[in-house]
Design a protein around this motif. Structure first.
Motif, PDB file in Angstrom:
ATOM      1  N   ARG A 124      -1.589 -64.586  -4.008  1.00 52.93           N
ATOM      2  CA  ARG A 124      -1.501 -63.464  -3.330  1.00 52.93           C
ATOM      3  C   ARG A 124      -0.765 -63.910  -1.876  1.00 52.93           C
ATOM      4  O   ARG A 124      -1.208 -64.323  -1.125  1.00 52.93           O
ATOM      5  N   GLU A 125       0.612 -63.393  -1.798  1.00 57.36           N
ATOM      6  CA  GLU A 125       1.336 -63.783  -0.928  1.00 57.36           C
ATOM      7  C   GLU A 125       0.999 -63.010   0.535  1.00 57.36           C
ATOM      8  O   GLU A 125       1.260 -63.771   1.447  1.00 57.36           O
ATOM      9  N   ARG A 126       0.443 -61.878   0.338  1.00 58.60           N
ATOM     10  CA  ARG A 126      -0.006 -61.233   1.540  1.00 58.60           C
ATOM     11  C   ARG A 126      -1.063 -62.215   2.110  1.00 58.60           C
ATOM     12  O   ARG A 126      -1.201 -62.132   3.335  1.00 58.60           O
ATOM     13  N   LEU A 127      -2.085 -62.620   1.256  1.00 59.46           N
ATOM     14  CA  LEU A 127      -2.915 -63.376   2.096  1.00 59.46           C
ATOM     15  C   LEU A 127      -2.461 -64.605   2.514  1.00 59.46           C
ATOM     16  O   LEU A 127      -3.043 -65.382   3.852  1.00 59.46           O
ATOM     17  N   ALA A 128      -1.655 -65.158   1.902  1.00 53.51           N
ATOM     18  CA  ALA A 128      -0.961 -66.417   2.355  1.00 53.51           C
ATOM     19  C   ALA A 128      -0.205 -65.908   3.794  1.00 53.51           C
ATOM     20  O   ALA A 128      -0.463 -66.982   4.878  1.00 53.51           O
ATOM     21  N   GLY A 129       0.384 -64.997   3.836  1.00 55.32           N
ATOM     22  CA  GLY A 129       0.925 -64.724   5.254  1.00 55.32           C
ATOM     23  C   GLY A 129      -0.012 -64.546   6.297  1.00 55.32           C
ATOM     24  O   GLY A 129       0.322 -64.685   7.623  1.00 55.32           O
ATOM     25  N   LEU A 130      -1.105 -63.806   5.936  1.00 52.29           N
ATOM     26  CA  LEU A 130      -2.223 -63.676   6.956  1.00 52.29           C
ATOM     27  C   LEU A 130      -2.863 -64.724   7.326  1.00 52.29           C
ATOM     28  O   LEU A 130      -3.061 -65.042   8.463  1.00 52.29           O
ATOM     29  N   ARG A 131      -2.828 -65.775   6.506  1.00 50.05           N
ATOM     30  CA  ARG A 131      -3.274 -67.129   6.836  1.00 50.05           C
ATOM     31  C   ARG A 131      -2.627 -67.800   7.734  1.00 50.05           C
ATOM     32  O   ARG A 131      -3.242 -68.512   8.615  1.00 50.05           O
ATOM     33  N   MET A 132      -1.368 -67.583   7.369  1.00 48.29           N
ATOM     34  CA  MET A 132      -0.240 -68.549   8.292  1.00 48.29           C
ATOM     35  C   MET A 132      -0.569 -67.877   9.573  1.00 48.29           C
ATOM     36  O   MET A 132      -0.340 -68.482  10.787  1.00 48.29           O
ATOM     37  N   ARG A 133      -0.605 -66.548   9.925  1.00 50.83           N
ATOM     38  CA  ARG A 133      -0.644 -65.844  11.093  1.00 50.83           C
ATOM     39  C   ARG A 133      -1.728 -66.284  11.864  1.00 50.83           C
ATOM     40  O   ARG A 133      -1.797 -66.645  13.199  1.00 50.83           O
ATOM     41  N   VAL A 147       0.878 -74.404   4.805  1.00 45.46           N
ATOM     42  CA  VAL A 147       0.410 -73.062   3.890  1.00 45.46           C
ATOM     43  C   VAL A 147       1.424 -72.807   2.976  1.00 45.46           C
ATOM     44  O   VAL A 147       1.576 -72.301   1.884  1.00 45.46           O
ATOM     45  N   PHE A 148       2.713 -72.299   3.977  1.00 43.22           N
ATOM     46  CA  PHE A 148       4.054 -71.846   3.322  1.00 43.22           C
ATOM     47  C   PHE A 148       4.304 -72.842   2.143  1.00 43.22           C
ATOM     48  O   PHE A 148       4.750 -72.410   0.816  1.00 43.22           O
ATOM     49  N   HIS A 171       7.553 -67.327   7.827  1.00 43.74           N
ATOM     50  CA  HIS A 171       7.714 -68.788   7.757  1.00 43.74           C
ATOM     51  C   HIS A 171       8.776 -69.215   9.092  1.00 43.74           C
ATOM     52  O   HIS A 171       8.583 -70.314   9.864  1.00 43.74           O
ATOM     53  N   VAL A 172       9.639 -68.272   8.960  1.00 46.97           N
ATOM     54  CA  VAL A 172      10.799 -68.564  10.060  1.00 46.97           C
ATOM     55  C   VAL A 172      10.214 -68.302  11.207  1.00 46.97           C
ATOM     56  O   VAL A 172      10.500 -69.025  12.158  1.00 46.97           O
ATOM     57  N   ALA A 173       9.394 -67.360  11.538  1.00 48.11           N
ATOM     58  CA  ALA A 173       8.812 -66.671  12.796  1.00 48.11           C
ATOM     59  C   ALA A 173       7.733 -68.010  13.267  1.00 48.11           C
ATOM     60  O   ALA A 173       7.806 -68.198  14.662  1.00 48.11           O
ATOM     61  N   VAL A 174       7.177 -68.658  12.350  1.00 45.08           N
ATOM     62  CA  VAL A 174       6.153 -69.726  12.725  1.00 45.08           C
ATOM     63  C   VAL A 174       7.084 -70.969  13.285  1.00 45.08           C
ATOM     64  O   VAL A 174       6.805 -71.359  14.204  1.00 45.08           O
ATOM     65  N   LEU A 175       8.262 -71.323  12.457  1.00 48.14           N
ATOM     66  CA  LEU A 175       8.958 -72.299  12.605  1.00 48.14           C
ATOM     67  C   LEU A 175       9.865 -72.235  14.331  1.00 48.14           C
ATOM     68  O   LEU A 175       9.834 -73.235  14.937  1.00 48.14           O
ATOM     69  N   ARG A 176      10.068 -70.895  14.507  1.00 45.80           N
ATOM     70  CA  ARG A 176      10.726 -70.599  15.958  1.00 45.80           C
ATOM     71  C   ARG A 176       9.644 -70.403  17.011  1.00 45.80           C
ATOM     72  O   ARG A 176      10.058 -70.260  18.077  1.00 45.80           O
TER      73      ARG A 176
END
Length: 991
Positions: A124-133, A147-148, A171-176
């Protein structure tokens, strides 16, 4: 299905449809439908940017889930697709909720849940994105980037695809370092960790209260659990708080306030529980509490608020205004009285039902708690014989039930009592409960001092009362049972306690859990009442209050005596029913105090209530004790109670005509027959049965010359009984019909029901089966409305009539209904009657062996020492005779015939003996004798029994043997005799 319907509260909830059953519930009652609606609304609020509203709606939606969708039926054809759909909706709602909480800055609370969901659904990619945030918001940038990489590798290996564009942007937003963190996360102060004490014992019962309290916490922000000391308020509050979703996030706090006595100490006590997580914070203690409770949804449990209820109310109001996501759960012996407060009134634990069997009794909450705590000391108390599932033998269950009932099902009292089993047996414990405060004087030393003993618990509540509240409470202890406001005012008020103040003080005592509302009345728990009675004795008020109680109930009984014989009968019966234990107590007090006048005023109406509605095995003893007051009794009362004692009570039955004549003469001379007109249906009927025709005629003429319509109606009953005993069937029917009309006009429902039974018997003999059934059913409806014991007996009479008409299925249904009603009443005599009806049902169905088994059971039950042996045998012998005749055992039936004839004489049913003789002679090969015996039954009764299918079959069989002419000739040899000639002939043939 019957039990399910009863549990769900009505017959309309479960519908019968083709192929099975269906629950008839609205969509709003189905969790799946409610979940979908809430989830959709939450999604719309999220899309509109309303994160707070979205989070609340989605929490509610997900809170409806209890395990996996359709988990217990997933293998059925319909469930696979439906379950998969619900699973997908649930996951989508969870993702929306995570999104809303992250927007609110609740990443700390959500991270564990997001990671758990992502682990369960790695694709589930949305869950992965929420986890990263969430990881990024928590300052864990490297973990978010990992996680990415993990998701990209999983997608490639399992699906052969790259991450979506949205996940790549995250992913990019986390990098920056450009990922937006909600301002709430930056501004939120460090919050206090939640704290609930671990419980040392299991939680027993309270299933309904758990559901109620959980629902109140969802609907209200201030909920108060109110109840008397020792009822388990704290334990319930902790149990519910521990199950709340906020507890899983460490957002539930328990603050004990038992030691707090001032308003200033309240916030300090809360801070002491919350700790110093905001040590840098400044401001007032209230400000510091508000800051420490920040951080989203939470539950603050304020325990034992009663001694500072006003400061707690003000404190709670401020907290709730400043923390919109906080819920306060309070426990107190009275309401906090804050606008918006929801109350959960907590009473004692569920007690065993009256007359429950051992297994059912052991299943009640109060017994379960006692046994659970007793199990802890069972090695020292082997007499409990506790087995797996806490199943006990019947004698031990009876003792345990007695203990829990006398302790009101009060949890603290039950726990203290169970602890005593270390050194006592169960029966020793039960015997010492009269001195309960000494018995239960030791307990849990780790508890608050006021919770260590039963006396301390009650005394703490007592000290919180005002002087006038204490005065009313101690005076109310004089009532042994629930009572109405009118009785409380009459008995408790005086110049020191004005009548006008009582109702307001009573409301206050209810709020402070000293008094309970019980239906339309009020009562004290027995434990509180015992404590208050001690206070009444110390105040020196007991004798004065007791005198007022006796006088009040004597006045009340006397006022309602004529109403019991009028169209106000139902209301008066309800009053006697509601105040029954108090009326009995007043009678006992009058007897013990030698107050003959009050005793007579109470006993007269009470005896008629016993006759109509409520069998009480102590009735004869009360009549005897009142008579022991001798010449102190008014002359009419002494004559009336003497007649009752000698004709219908323990001193009788008197059948000697001379003594009966003397009894009636004394009743007439003293005015007892006018003062107590119910005597007409006791002593005058007895005179009719003993052949005192002149006396009967005299009293009937006297009554009919007067204006008492109820007494006149009774004369028709007497007349009907007179004609029935003399074989005047038609005259009996005429008199019974007149009695029915007269009682209907007077409005006496009970006598209307009784005369309907008489009419049903007449219709039955005439072969008018449908009319007989209709009369019985109407009588049953009245008896049921009155809640009279006659309901059971009339249902059994209806069952017999259905058997006589050949409807065995309908008879079985009537017996089963009567059996349930008899069980609910718990009267041995009714159980015996049910056994007799079952025996007749089995006999008529050809199951003679089962019929004999029921008669054996009936015989065992009838051996109870309190029951009249001869009466029981007179009921049993005719049933034995019928079984022998059905089984074709002519020789044994011939031996029993003389005893069956004697029983028929004792039961005033001599025609049945003639019918037994007819059946016996037919078995012995004497069809002509059979026809003559049937004729004898006609001569004795004044009519032939045309309503019994068995008799009709016997007549047809005899006619087949003899032919119609010879049958008629033989029949007339018996039917043409006078009644006395027929009885003499029957006596000769039965010897």
């Amino acid at each position: 299905m019957h039990r399910l319907r009863r549990a769900l509260g009505g017959t309309g909830v479960v519908e019968t449809v083709a192929g099975g059953y269906r629950l008839n519930v609205g969509a709003e009652q189905v969790d799946a439908v409610r979940f979908e609606a809430l989830a959709k609304r939450g999604g719309r609020e999220l899309a509109a940017g309303a994160a707070e509203q979205a989070a609340a709606l989605l929490r509610d939606a997900l809170g409806l889930w209890r395990g996996d969708a359709l988990a217990d039926v997933r293998d059925l054809p319909f469930a696979g697709t439906a379950g998969a759909r619900l699973d997908e909706l649930r996951l989508g709602a969870a993702e929306d909720r995570f999104e809303a909480e992250l927007r609110l800055g609740h990443h700390g609370e959500m991270l564990a849940d997001v990671e758990a969901a992502a682990a369960d659904h790695p694709l589930r990619e949305r869950l992965a994105g929420l986890r990263m945030r969430a990881l990024h918001a928590a300052g864990r940038q490297s973990d978010a980037l990992a996680v990415f990489d993990e998701v990209r590798r999983t997608l490639a290996e399992e699906l052969g695809v790259d991450p979506s564009e949205e996940l790549r942007r995250t992913h990019v937003a986390v990098l920056r370092g450009e990922l937006e963190i909600h301002k709430a996360a930056q501004a939120r102060p460090e919050t206090a960790p939640g704290r609930l004490p671990a419980q040392l014992t299991s939680f027993v019962g309270r299933e309904d209260e758990l559901r109620l309290l959980a629902g109140l916490l969802e609907a209200s922000r201030l909920v108060t659990v109110v109840g008397p000391g020792g009822v388990g308020k704290t334990r319930l509050a902790v149990e519910v708080a521990g199950r709340h979703r906020a507890h899983r996030r460490g957002r539930v706090w328990l603050v004990p306030l038992a030691g707090v006595n001032t308003a200033d100490g309240l916030p300090e006590a809360v801070l002491g529980t919350l700790g110093t997580a905001d040590g840098r914070a400044s401001g007032t203690p209230l400000d510091r509490v508000v800051n420490l409770l920040a951080g989203g949804e939470g539950v603050l449990v304020l325990d034992n608020c009663e001694q500072i209820s006003e400061p707690v109310a003000e404190f709670a109001r401020h907290l709730l205004e400043r923390q919109p996501y906080l819920t306060i759960l309070a426990t107190s012996r009275g309401p906090l009285e804050v606008m918006g407060e929801a109350l959960c009134r907590l009473g004692p634990l569920e007690l065993p039902p009256e007359h429950a069997d051992p297994d059912r009794a052991a299943g009640s909450a109060a017994v379960r708690l006692f046994l659970d705590r007793a199990a802890a000391v069972s090695s020292q108390a082997p007499q409990l014989r506790i087995r797996p599932g806490f199943a006990l033998d019947a004698p031990t269950v009876a003792l345990v039930v007695d203990i829990v009932r006398r302790l009101d099902g009060l949890p603290l009292a039950l726990e203290l009592a169970a602890a005593r089993l270390r050194t006592m047996s169960v029966d020793q414990l039960a015997r010492r409960l009269d001195d309960r405060f000494r018995l239960l004087s030791t307990g849990n030393r780790a508890a608050e001092p006021r919770q260590q003993t039963l006396h301390a618990v009650i005394e703490w509540s007592w000290d919180l009362l005002t002087d006038q509240e204490r005065m009313l409470a101690r005076r109310m202890s004089i009532f042994p049972a629930r009572t109405g406001i009118a009785a409380i005012e009459a008995v408790c008020a005086d110049e020191l306690l004005p009548t006008g103040e009582v109702i307001y003080l009573l409301d206050s005592l209810v709020d402070k859990s000293i008094v309970e509302r019980a239906g339309d009345g009020h009562r004290m728990l027995e434990t509180i009442r015992t404590h208050a009675d001690g206070k009444l004795r110390l105040a020196g008020e007991r004798e004065a209050v007791l005198e007022r109680l006796t006088r009040h109930f004597a006045d009340l009984a006397e006022e309602h005596e004529p109403l019991l014989r009028s169209d106000k009968q139902v209301e008066s019966l309800r009053l006697f029913e509601a105040e029954y234990d108090n009326v009995l107590f007043a009678l006992q007090t009058a007897i013990d105090g030698g107050d003959a006048e009050a005793a007579a005023r109470i006993l007269g109406p009470l005896y008629w209530y016993w006759v109509m509605l409520r069998y009480d095995g102590r009735a004869d003893a009360y009549v005897t004790r009142v008579l022991e007051l001798g010449d102190a009794l008014p002359a009419d009362a002494r004559a009336a109670f003497t007649a009752i004692h000698l004709v219908a009570g323990a001193g009788g039955p008197v059948t000697d005509p001379v003594r009966l004549q003397a009894l009636v003469d004394v009743c007439a001379r003293t005015g007892a027959l006018r003062r107590y007109p119910m005597l007409l249906t006791i002593v005058v009927v007895a005179g009719a049965m003993s052949g005192l025709d002149e006396l009967v005629d005299r009293e009937i003429a006297r009554v009919r010359s007067g204006s008492d319509r109820w007494a006149i109606a009774c004369t028709f009953v007497i007349e009907a009984a007179w004609w029935r005993l003399r074989g005047g069937h038609e005259r009996c029917a005429t008199a019974m019909a007149a009695a029915l009309r007269a009682f209907e006009e007077v409005g006496d429902r009970w006598w209307t029901a009784k005369t309907l039974i008489g009419m049903a018997q007449i219709h039955a003999l005439d072969g008018e089966h449908d009319k007989a059934v209709a009369a019985y059913e109407r009588s049953i409806a009245i008896a049921t409305h009155l809640r009279s014991q006659d309901e059971v007996l009339t249902r059994l009479a209806l069952a017999i009539e259905r058997m006589r008409g050949g409807d065995l299925k309908g008879a079985r249904h009537a017996i089963e209904t009567a059996e349930r009603a008899a069980w609910d009443r718990g009267q041995l005599m009714l159980e015996i009657e049910v056994a007799g009806a079952l025996a007749e049902l089995y006999r008529r169905g050809g199951e003679v062996e089962r019929a004999d088994q029921e008669l054996d059971r009936m015989d065992r039950l009838a051996r109870e020492p309190t029951l009249p042996v001869e009466t029981m045998q007179n009921n049993l012998v005719p049933a034995r005779m019928a079984n022998l005749l059905t089984a074709g055992e002519a020789a044994r039936a011939r031996v029993l015939l003389p005893r069956a004839f004697q029983a028929a004489q004792a039961n005033n049913d001599i025609p049945s003996a003639a019918q037994f003789l007819a059946r016996l002679l037919f078995l012995e090969g004497d069809p002509a004798g059979t026809a003559t015996a049937l004729g004898l039954s006609h001569a004795i009764r004044g009519a032939f029994d045309h309503g019994d299918v068995e008799l009709r079959a016997l007549v047809e069989a005899v006619m087949d043997r003899l032919g119609r002419t010879d049958y008629d000739r033989a029949y007339r040899r018996g039917a043409d005799m006078t009644r006395q000639e027929a009885i003499d002939r029957l006596t000769q043939l039965s010897s």
